[in-house]
Design a protein around this motif. Sequence first.
Motif, mmCIF file in Angstrom:
data_model
loop_
_atom_site.group_PDB
_atom_site.id
_atom_site.type_symbol
_atom_site.label_atom_id
_atom_site.label_comp_id
_atom_site.label_asym_id
_atom_site.label_seq_id
_atom_site.Cartn_x
_atom_site.Cartn_y
_atom_site.Cartn_z
ATOM 1 N N THR A 148 35.623 -18.724 4.295
ATOM 2 C CA THR A 148 36.169 -18.458 5.619
ATOM 3 C C THR A 148 36.501 -19.753 6.331
ATOM 4 N N ALA A 149 37.601 -19.748 7.038
ATOM 5 C CA ALA A 149 37.901 -20.881 7.896
ATOM 6 C C ALA A 149 36.866 -20.887 9.014
ATOM 7 N N PRO A 150 36.202 -22.001 9.218
ATOM 8 C CA PRO A 150 35.135 -22.029 10.223
ATOM 9 C C PRO A 150 35.694 -21.877 11.631
ATOM 10 N N GLY A 151 35.013 -21.113 12.427
ATOM 11 C CA GLY A 151 35.413 -20.955 13.823
ATOM 12 C C GLY A 151 34.867 -22.101 14.645
ATOM 13 N N THR B 79 30.107 -8.234 -0.540
ATOM 14 C CA THR B 79 31.311 -8.911 -1.002
ATOM 15 C C THR B 79 32.376 -7.891 -1.365
ATOM 16 N N ILE B 80 33.578 -8.163 -0.976
ATOM 17 C CA ILE B 80 34.640 -7.276 -1.402
ATOM 18 C C ILE B 80 35.670 -8.088 -2.194
ATOM 19 N N HIS C 191 31.814 -11.209 2.307
ATOM 20 C CA HIS C 191 32.379 -12.305 1.533
ATOM 21 C C HIS C 191 33.570 -11.792 0.754
ATOM 22 N N LEU C 192 34.388 -12.724 0.315
ATOM 23 C CA LEU C 192 35.647 -12.344 -0.307
ATOM 24 C C LEU C 192 35.791 -12.994 -1.676
#
Lengths: 339, 339
Positions: free
Chosen positions: A101-104, B60-61, B96-97
Amino acid sequence: MNIRELARRSGVSTATVSRALNDRAEVSEATRARIRQLASELGYAPNEPARTLVRRRSDTIGLIWDSGQEAQGLHNPFLLGLLSAVRTALSEADYHLMLLTAPGPDDPDAAHLQAVRRHNLEGVIVLTTPPDDRCLRVLAASAVPCAGIDTAFTGPRTVRVSSDNAAGAEAAVEHLYALGHRRIATITGPLHLPPAAERLAGYQRACARLGLPVPPSYVTEGDFFLDSGVAAGRRLLAVAERPTAIFAAGDQMAVGAMHAAADAGLSVPRDLAVVGFDDIDAAALVRPALSTVAQDQRGLGEAAVAALRGLIDAAPVDTAEPRIIPTRLLIRGSSRPGA
Amino acid sequence: MNIRELARRSGVSTATVSRALNDRAEVSEATRARIRQLASELGYAPNEPARTLVRRRSDTIGLIWDSGQEAQGLHNPFLLGLLSAVRTALSEADYHLMLLTAPGPDDPDAAHLQAVRRHNLEGVIVLTTPPDDRCLRVLAASAVPCAGIDTAFTGPRTVRVSSDNAAGAEAAVEHLYALGHRRIATITGPLHLPPAAERLAGYQRACARLGLPVPPSYVTEGDFFLDSGVAAGRRLLAVAERPTAIFAAGDQMAVGAMHAAADAGLSVPRDLAVVGFDDIDAAALVRPALSTVAQDQRGLGEAAVAALRGLIDAAPVDTAEPRIIPTRLLIRGSSRPGA
DNA sequence: CTGTTAGCGCATTCAC
DNA sequence: GTGAATGCGCTAACAG
C-alpha cells in the motif's frame, strides 16, 4: 486437503510426500510419481503460509508503486507496461508478488519496512516514486534488497534500474540534426528529477558534439504535463532566432509544443519538428504522430527482477552502478518531412 | 523479534501480548498501553504467515488482471486507475493484496483456484479479462468469492461491477441532439463484448426516444483500436445522408474518426461532432480535445471491493444483478461549437 | 484480567 | 529410501 491427508491416501509419511513434491533427491522415482499423480488428482496445493513459516522464506517479493497525483501525467501510461513486465519476470522466477500500500500521511515512516517483516518478503521492487518518500528511505536504509526503476534512493542492498536517458536524448538530437535542423531547442522536465536532468545532459552533449549553439533561451523547463509544454513551446517560438526543431523530455510536453506551433500558424513538421520521450499511448494518436524516444518497459522490468535476485542470493552485486537499459527512437510524422 | 521475545521483555505471557495487540477486550488498559509502547519501540510486527496459519484466514485477496495483447489498446489507460482504486479501497479495509500471475498456455485450468488455495486467499478481484479464460471459469465455478470489473463470468459467489454503459451512450447522444444534431451515427466495439453491446443499445434507445432515424449505414463496427476508427469514420462519411455527429464506443476509435474527418477536409466540430467513451489520457491531448463519456474508475474499484467484502462476510448478496456505476459526460472541443 | 497449553501445515532433522 | 518427531510464530481454548 493437506499434506497429512495426502500422505494417508498414498500410504506414505508426510515427510516422503514433502520430499517428493519438493523434488528432493532421496525419494524413489516410483513413489515420487505415485505421489505427484495423486496430488494432482486431488488438487492438492501446499499451504504457502505454512511453508513460509517453517522455511523462513516466502518466495514473495513486494511491489511499491506510487499512484500519487504527482506521477499521474508523467508515468501513468508507462507504469502498466512496467507492472506487466515485472509480474511476468517474477513469476518466471517462481516468486509471488504482493502489492504494498502507498503509505498515507499518518503512516509511520517504517510502514514499508514493517510490511516486509510481517510478510517475510525477500525483496522489494519500487516503481517510479517521488524521491522524498520517507517510508522508502527507511526501507532502502535497511538490509532489505530493493530494486528501483527510475528512483532516487540508495542503501546497502539497493540497485537502480533506469533507461539510458542521456543516450535517448542524444539520439533524438542526432536524428533532428540528420534531417538538416541546426536550431534545436529543448523543453526539460523538473531538473531536480534525475531523468529530466539526464535527458538535458544528453541534449547538451549532442549539441556540443555536433557543434550546435545552445543559447540559454533554447532551454526551457516544464513539468512533464501538457500545459507546461504549450507554454514552453510559446516561449521557444518567440525567440528571435526561432528554433526549427524541439526536443521535449516528455511526450505530453511535446504534444503541448505541437499545439503551440499550431496556434502560431506553424505546420509540424514542415516549420517545426518535434520529438518527445516515453512513447505514451497518445503519441501514436495525435496528428501528426509524435516521434519519440521509447523506453523499454519489458527490459526495465526484467533487469529489475534480475538485479533483485542477485541481491537476494547475495551474489556479488554492484550496488552503486545503475543498470542502464537502452531506449529506441521511434520516428513518426512529427519529424518526418515526407509526412 | 517475535511475540515470545516481546512477551519476555514486557514481563507477560505471549497470550497477553497477542490479546493486547489484537485489541481484545479482556486486557487491562495499562498492560495494553505498555505492550503497544514496547512493540512500537522494538519495531515488532506480527508474522502474517503464522497468523494466517492459525487463524485460517489471510486477510489477503488476489488480483487478476489480463495484460494480454487483446486488451492493450482497449483498457490500458483505464486499468491503472482501477488498480489504484482497488488497492486503496482494499487497504482501507485492512486487506492485503496479492497479484496473481496471468496463466500461460501450459498452465492447468485450475491455476487460479490453486493459487487461491495455496495462499489462503479470501477472495479475488478480476479486472477486464477476456471472457474465454478457462482458469477464470474454473475459479468462478468454485466457492471462492469473486468480484469482476467488466467481466463476463458468473458463479455461485460472484458479483459483477460495471459502468452504466447504456446510460453513458444515451447521455452522449442526448448531448449531440441538444447541440442540434439530427444525423447521429455510431461506431461500435466488437459486439460480442458486453460493454460494446450495451453502448450500442444505449445509442439505439436514445435515438428511438428522440425520434432520430437510424439507417443501418449509421451503425458500423470497429475493434476499439485507432485504425478501425479511421476506417469506420471513412465509411460513415461516405454515406449519402452524411452524419453530422458520431458517437464512438471507445476513445481510440473516436480519435480515428476525427482523423478520417480531417482527411476528408471536414472540420471538427464544425462539420462533424465526435464523442468517445472511456476518457483515456489521449482524449485531453488531441486537438480539438475529445468529448467523452468518462468511467468512474474509483467508483468501480470501490464497488468491487465492497461487493467482495459482502461475499466474504457471507452477507446476503445478490449475485445475479451487476453493480452499475454511473458515468460522466465530459464535454470538450470535439463537440463544442465554440471551440 | 492473565497464564498454560495445544496445534495450524509444513520441511527438516535424526534414526532406521 | 522412508518414517517419527520437532518446531517455525502465532491465536484460541481453557484454567485460574
